[in-house]
Design an enzyme around this catalytic site. Structure first.
Site, PDB file in Angstrom:
ATOM      1  N   GLU A 329      -7.907   7.890  -5.272  1.00 33.50           N
ATOM      2  CA  GLU A 329      -7.750   6.474  -5.607  1.00 33.50           C
ATOM      3  C   GLU A 329      -8.840   6.025  -6.596  1.00 33.50           C
ATOM      4  OE1 GLU A 329      -8.482   4.030  -2.215  1.00 33.50           O
ATOM      5  OE2 GLU A 329      -7.503   2.256  -3.076  1.00 33.50           O
ATOM      6  N   ASP A 363     -13.582  -3.431  -7.147  1.00 33.22           N
ATOM      7  CA  ASP A 363     -12.961  -4.086  -5.995  1.00 33.22           C
ATOM      8  C   ASP A 363     -12.902  -5.597  -6.163  1.00 33.22           C
ATOM      9  OD1 ASP A 363     -12.405  -1.838  -4.539  1.00 33.22           O
ATOM     10  OD2 ASP A 363     -14.272  -1.878  -3.383  1.00 33.22           O
TER      11      ASP A 363
END
Lengths: 431, 431
Positions: A329, A363
């Site tokens: 990821e 993020d």
């Protein structure tokens, strides 16, 4: 935590085992979910009432506020934010919006040599449902990452479903909902929420696309409803692969590894380096930092169970091939020449180039989406984007001359495929 | 066949019923398929041998030619084509390739105001599996429409799986495989073929994406394996919606309606017009043409069971809204000003503008893909494209100054979300 050395005889076998280890729950939730979907489809609101009481201990009553959280409540939550948090959330939203605006696709409309007009027109879906989990994973950043692409796509109606266990509401999520101009927030969760969004009920109008993270029941409900609605990729536990030479600060690498480990006990953090001593320094740094974290319980378990230090001989030659097999990821390239290494990496959700790009900026504030393919799915899947909330309509226009030029070939192919009405639809126009 | 008049009191109810009627088999194949997937995963080639004998009466033996069809055999099938068919197939392939080349996405790589480098890089998947049904639906055009986008995307390895019942091979499909430069053709079908492509066996290497039409078992296998591999949209029976004023030739409209009806008894053909007399003329023309078709059995049943003539008062005002509710796979606009009407149509797989654009040209030679969303899925899904065989890797690069500018906001958000290692990974770099 595993230690793998590429010079060891068993390396290939150990690494392959790591690639194939999916870390995803094999819980047999499929049957439960199937039953819940059937009930919601048949008995709509009534099933929502029963299941929300059973699972969330929250009563959906005649009072509309037991069903929906109002926009005023979201605005209030936003206004109550500490100024630092408000500024950070706005910076994040602005940067995410700017990055995703660049994803808006181009329409096509042209005439080719045969004077046939061809093209494709993109349009947004009408309604999108965004799932926001309760409990540990109720992250405002997640709402931003799901809602902003939908908003940029031009979706008319944005609907959030989120469980409010024992009535409890997460103020940060409401503040983010205000910032994202969410149209409706429904106080439902689990597979029943996904079913309600997909099928609609008397209270809730159906949506066209459902995205957002959730537990095994939510994920399975989305999987089963794929085709009734559009969904984002099936998501598994988070992963990070750090590729670092021995010139990085071990404390930086340790923090990055732990930033995935603290998400979930089944998250996975892997370091590939070409220096066994450096690997040991990182391991020590992980131990030191982990002990200081409030999330140490989760982080420690993840690191112990799934963490790995992989030592290779030649980082530039060996690491990209291993990275492609892991198809992680997140991939950090903490090396002297990250661009050259990136050129050799084909399968990754998102890549973080250089020593000053910790994954955590991705993020929250960098701009690209943090909803990324996990569990080796970067081999075929992409992060969430504006395109997940749009669809393409192709179009064709021809005049008699154009039909005369390419139509007979269509008729020929229709005939050899045994489809005479297809052929007739061309021929009747050329009589 | 249904007749609906928008001035009738019951119209809204009748039309809604038509929109909600999914025409898809509710056969409970899920359990069978689950069992087959489990067996193939556990026992690979051996399961393929057993199931191929049971379902296709074809023996997969020690002779490699019982498993695979060689490239020489495909080349021979291509060379044996009649010259008209060969020319038509090449015209189709060239035009499909040209259209799909225009779909290749642009990479992004830029620096923003904070000197943060952001971007996205597209890359093809390594291997794609294309399913080609045996029997009635073994169409060479379907192989072209699935293989060419994969080839244009740059997929390294193209694998076809197709059942050869009692050993029988479809020469047209082989010819198309030659033209598309397919790398491997495996003589397997059904859910077991999809499982073999997804999981791999001793003989067959796994693929990353599986596309192509199939029966209920194939479709269910793809659905269940979604996430293990990428798949194209779940496909239902074909549909056409013709919107026509009374200036079109009823024979042309009838041929177009029947060109979908002849696909399958559950296909659906709908005409929306503003002239009841014209609707009757079309109905008569359907009866006349249908009786002449070799496919009349299928076409008649589809038309009788699912065909519809919808008469409205004001075509320009009413038809687009009805079309959007149907969200049909194919929409023909046989009206004086198709562009204006197209502007009001938001949900459709593909649109055919004007009276000289029969849907059949789109099936074969126009260029856009004929794999399109059915069953109202054009509300959220698109036709097959080059993008289905590619994936996007986002990337971020920042220096110390950039991290100093936006990093603290990430740390703030990480802290309010209760993720201290995320915050630490930023802070440790800014000490």
């Amino acid at each position: 935590m595993k230690r793998l050395y590429s010079t060891d005889a068993g390396f290939e076998q150990q690494f392959t085992r790591m690639v194939n280890d999916r870390r995803e729950s094999d819980e047999s939730v499929a049957q439960d979910v199937q039953e819940i979907l059937r009930e919601v489809r048949r008995d709509g609101d009534n099933t929502l009432r029963n299941l929300t009481m059973r699972f969330d201990k929250h009563a959906l009553t005649d009072d509309p506020s037991s069903w929906r959280i109002g926009k005023d409540q979201c605005a209030a939550a936003y206004n109550d934010l500490a100024s630092e948090a408000k500024t950070a959330l706005n910076l994040a939203a602005d940067r995410i919006r700017a990055y995703h605006e660049g994803q808006l696709p181009q329409d096509r409309d042209y005439r080719d040599d045969a004077n046939v007009r061809l093209g494709a027109r993109w349009s947004p879906v009408e309604a999108a449902g965004l799932y926001v989990p309760g409990g540990r994973a109720a992250y405002p950043s997640s709402l931003l990452m799901n809602a902003i692409p939908a908003k940029v796509a031009g979706v008319d109606r944005l609907v959030v479903a989120t469980p409010t266990p024992k009535g409890e509401i997460n103020a940060l999520v409401l503040a983010a909902a205000h910032l994202c101009e969410i149209d409706e927030i429904w106080r439902i969760g689990g597979a029943q929420a996904i079913a309600a969004l997909a099928y609609g009920t008397d209270s809730i109008d159906p949506v066209d696309v459902i995205t957002g993270p959730g537990n095994a029941w939510v994920a399975e409900a989305k999987r089963q409803l794929y085709g009734v609605v559009g969904i984002d990729m099936v998501a598994g536990p988070s992963e990070i692969l750090v590729i670092s030479d021995n010139q990085s600060d071990p404390d930086w690498v340790a923090a990055d590894l732990l930033s995935q480990a603290e998400h979930d006990p089944t998250s996975q953090s892997i370091l590939i380096t070409d220096d066994a001593e450096f690997a040991e320094m990182v391991e020590d740094a992980v131990d030191v930092l982990c002990a200081q974290l409030e999330t140490r319980g989760v982080a420690r378990k993840s690191w112990d169970d799934y963490g790995a230090l992989v030592v290779v001989e030649d980082l530039v030659r060996e690491a990209p091939a291993l990275a492609n097999r892991l198809a992680a990821e997140h991939v950090e390239l903490m090396v002297a020449d990250p661009d050259t290494m990136f050129a050799d990496i084909r399968h990754a959700g998102s890549v973080f180039l250089g020593r000053h790009t910790p994954e955590a900026v991705g993020d929250y504030v960098a701009g690209p989406n943090h909803v990324l393919p996990t569990g080796r799915r970067a081999r075929f899947a992409s992060g969430l984007s504006v395109l997940d909330f749009m669809k393409r309509t192709s179009f064709i226009e021809m005049d008699e001359a154009g039909l005369r030029e390419i139509g007979p070939a269509a008729a020929t192919l229709a005939e050899i495929e045994g489809l005479p009405a297809h052929a007739a639809s061309v021929k009747v126009r050329l009589k």
